[in-house]
Design a protein around this motif. Structure first.
Motif, mmCIF file in Angstrom:
data_model
loop_
_atom_site.group_PDB
_atom_site.id
_atom_site.type_symbol
_atom_site.label_atom_id
_atom_site.label_comp_id
_atom_site.label_asym_id
_atom_site.label_seq_id
_atom_site.Cartn_x
_atom_site.Cartn_y
_atom_site.Cartn_z
ATOM 1 N N ILE A 26 49.673 35.312 56.995
ATOM 2 C CA ILE A 26 50.295 36.619 56.843
ATOM 3 C C ILE A 26 51.697 36.376 56.302
ATOM 4 N N VAL A 27 51.998 36.998 55.184
ATOM 5 C CA VAL A 27 53.323 36.879 54.575
ATOM 6 C C VAL A 27 54.064 38.180 54.870
ATOM 7 N N THR A 28 55.229 38.067 55.509
ATOM 8 C CA THR A 28 55.992 39.252 55.891
ATOM 9 C C THR A 28 57.273 39.349 55.070
ATOM 10 N N ASN A 29 57.907 40.521 55.167
ATOM 11 C CA ASN A 29 59.169 40.808 54.480
ATOM 12 C C ASN A 29 58.993 40.711 52.962
ATOM 13 N N VAL A 30 57.843 41.170 52.481
ATOM 14 C CA VAL A 30 57.509 41.082 51.059
ATOM 15 C C VAL A 30 58.238 42.192 50.304
ATOM 16 N N ASP A 31 58.846 41.848 49.182
ATOM 17 C CA ASP A 31 59.548 42.812 48.344
ATOM 18 C C ASP A 31 58.581 43.922 47.912
ATOM 19 N N LEU A 32 59.027 45.166 47.995
ATOM 20 C CA LEU A 32 58.157 46.303 47.667
ATOM 21 C C LEU A 32 57.660 46.268 46.221
ATOM 22 N N SER A 33 58.365 45.600 45.332
ATOM 23 C CA SER A 33 57.929 45.524 43.938
ATOM 24 C C SER A 33 56.573 44.834 43.803
ATOM 25 N N VAL A 34 56.216 44.006 44.765
ATOM 26 C CA VAL A 34 54.917 43.334 44.739
ATOM 27 C C VAL A 34 53.788 44.356 44.872
ATOM 28 N N PHE A 35 54.054 45.459 45.559
ATOM 29 C CA PHE A 35 53.017 46.447 45.834
ATOM 30 C C PHE A 35 52.966 47.571 44.809
ATOM 31 N N ASP A 36 54.038 47.766 44.070
ATOM 32 C CA ASP A 36 54.150 48.948 43.216
ATOM 33 C C ASP A 36 53.266 48.862 41.988
ATOM 34 N N ASN A 37 52.741 50.019 41.638
ATOM 35 C CA ASN A 37 51.927 50.200 40.461
ATOM 36 C C ASN A 37 52.118 51.645 40.026
ATOM 37 N N ILE A 38 52.268 51.886 38.760
ATOM 38 C CA ILE A 38 52.561 53.232 38.294
ATOM 39 C C ILE A 38 51.307 53.842 37.695
ATOM 40 N N LYS A 112 51.844 27.607 53.879
ATOM 41 C CA LYS A 112 52.693 28.185 54.927
ATOM 42 C C LYS A 112 53.990 27.399 55.065
ATOM 43 N N LEU A 113 53.879 26.092 55.162
ATOM 44 C CA LEU A 113 55.070 25.259 55.338
ATOM 45 C C LEU A 113 56.009 25.332 54.137
ATOM 46 N N SER A 114 55.442 25.350 52.947
ATOM 47 C CA SER A 114 56.269 25.360 51.738
ATOM 48 C C SER A 114 56.870 26.729 51.437
ATOM 49 N N MET A 115 56.113 27.784 51.702
ATOM 50 C CA MET A 115 56.545 29.117 51.290
ATOM 51 C C MET A 115 57.390 29.847 52.336
ATOM 52 N N ASP A 116 57.309 29.445 53.587
ATOM 53 C CA ASP A 116 58.086 30.121 54.628
ATOM 54 C C ASP A 116 59.585 29.977 54.334
ATOM 55 N N GLY A 117 60.267 31.101 54.294
ATOM 56 C CA GLY A 117 61.699 31.093 54.015
ATOM 57 C C GLY A 117 62.051 31.089 52.536
ATOM 58 N N THR A 118 61.062 31.319 51.675
ATOM 59 C CA THR A 118 61.293 31.324 50.234
ATOM 60 C C THR A 118 61.840 32.682 49.791
ATOM 61 N N PRO A 119 62.929 32.679 49.011
ATOM 62 C CA PRO A 119 63.400 33.948 48.453
ATOM 63 C C PRO A 119 62.434 34.425 47.370
ATOM 64 N N PHE A 120 62.099 35.704 47.404
ATOM 65 C CA PHE A 120 61.261 36.301 46.366
ATOM 66 C C PHE A 120 61.713 37.734 46.166
#
Length: 135
Positions: A26-38, A112-120
């Protein structure tokens, strides 16, 4: 059969799924732009225009923005596909989370280990294991 023989048989046949290591993140605190679609119809509804009106003059900028957002989502997925080429993604917009399913625990662990704490985007994502238990 006795309790112990049933227990021993279940260990041998792998019926204890709760012992299986997690393959989902589970990836949390995901930027809303990842979800947006027009969607042009949705834009019409939001600004109160009847659907039959021609808004072709705004179609190009909206399509450009939509392509940008799709690339943003593709970049997000590409980060995890480095660890699992066949990963599947389930977007949970209202929770700002993404479930990433991998085929193997090792790939999930590495991701999980590599991506946790990654800025996106504007956020720093956090990754947690998700273990599905069947009863």
């Amino acid at each position: 059969k006795t309790f112990f023989s049933i227990f021993r048989d279940s260990l041998n046949t792998g019926e204890h799924e709760h012992d299986e290591l997690p393959k989902s993140i589970i990836v949390t605190n995901v930027d809303l732009s990842v979800f947006d679609n027009i969607d042009i119809k949705v834009i019409n509804e939001l600004i109160g225009l009847p659907a039959h009106l021609d808004i072709s003059h705004v179609r190009k900028p909206l399509e450009f923005l939509n392509q940008f957002l799709k690339k943003f989502q593709a970049n997000f997925e590409a980060m995890f596909r480095e660890y699992e080429a066949n990963a599947t993604f389930h977007y949970l917009r209202s929770f700002r989370r993404v479930r990433v399913d991998c085929e193997a625990h090792l790939a999930a662990s590495r991701a999980k280990l590599s991506m946790d704490g990654t800025p996106f985007g504007q956020n720093v994502i956090h990754c947690y294991f998700l273990q599905v238990k069947s009863f």
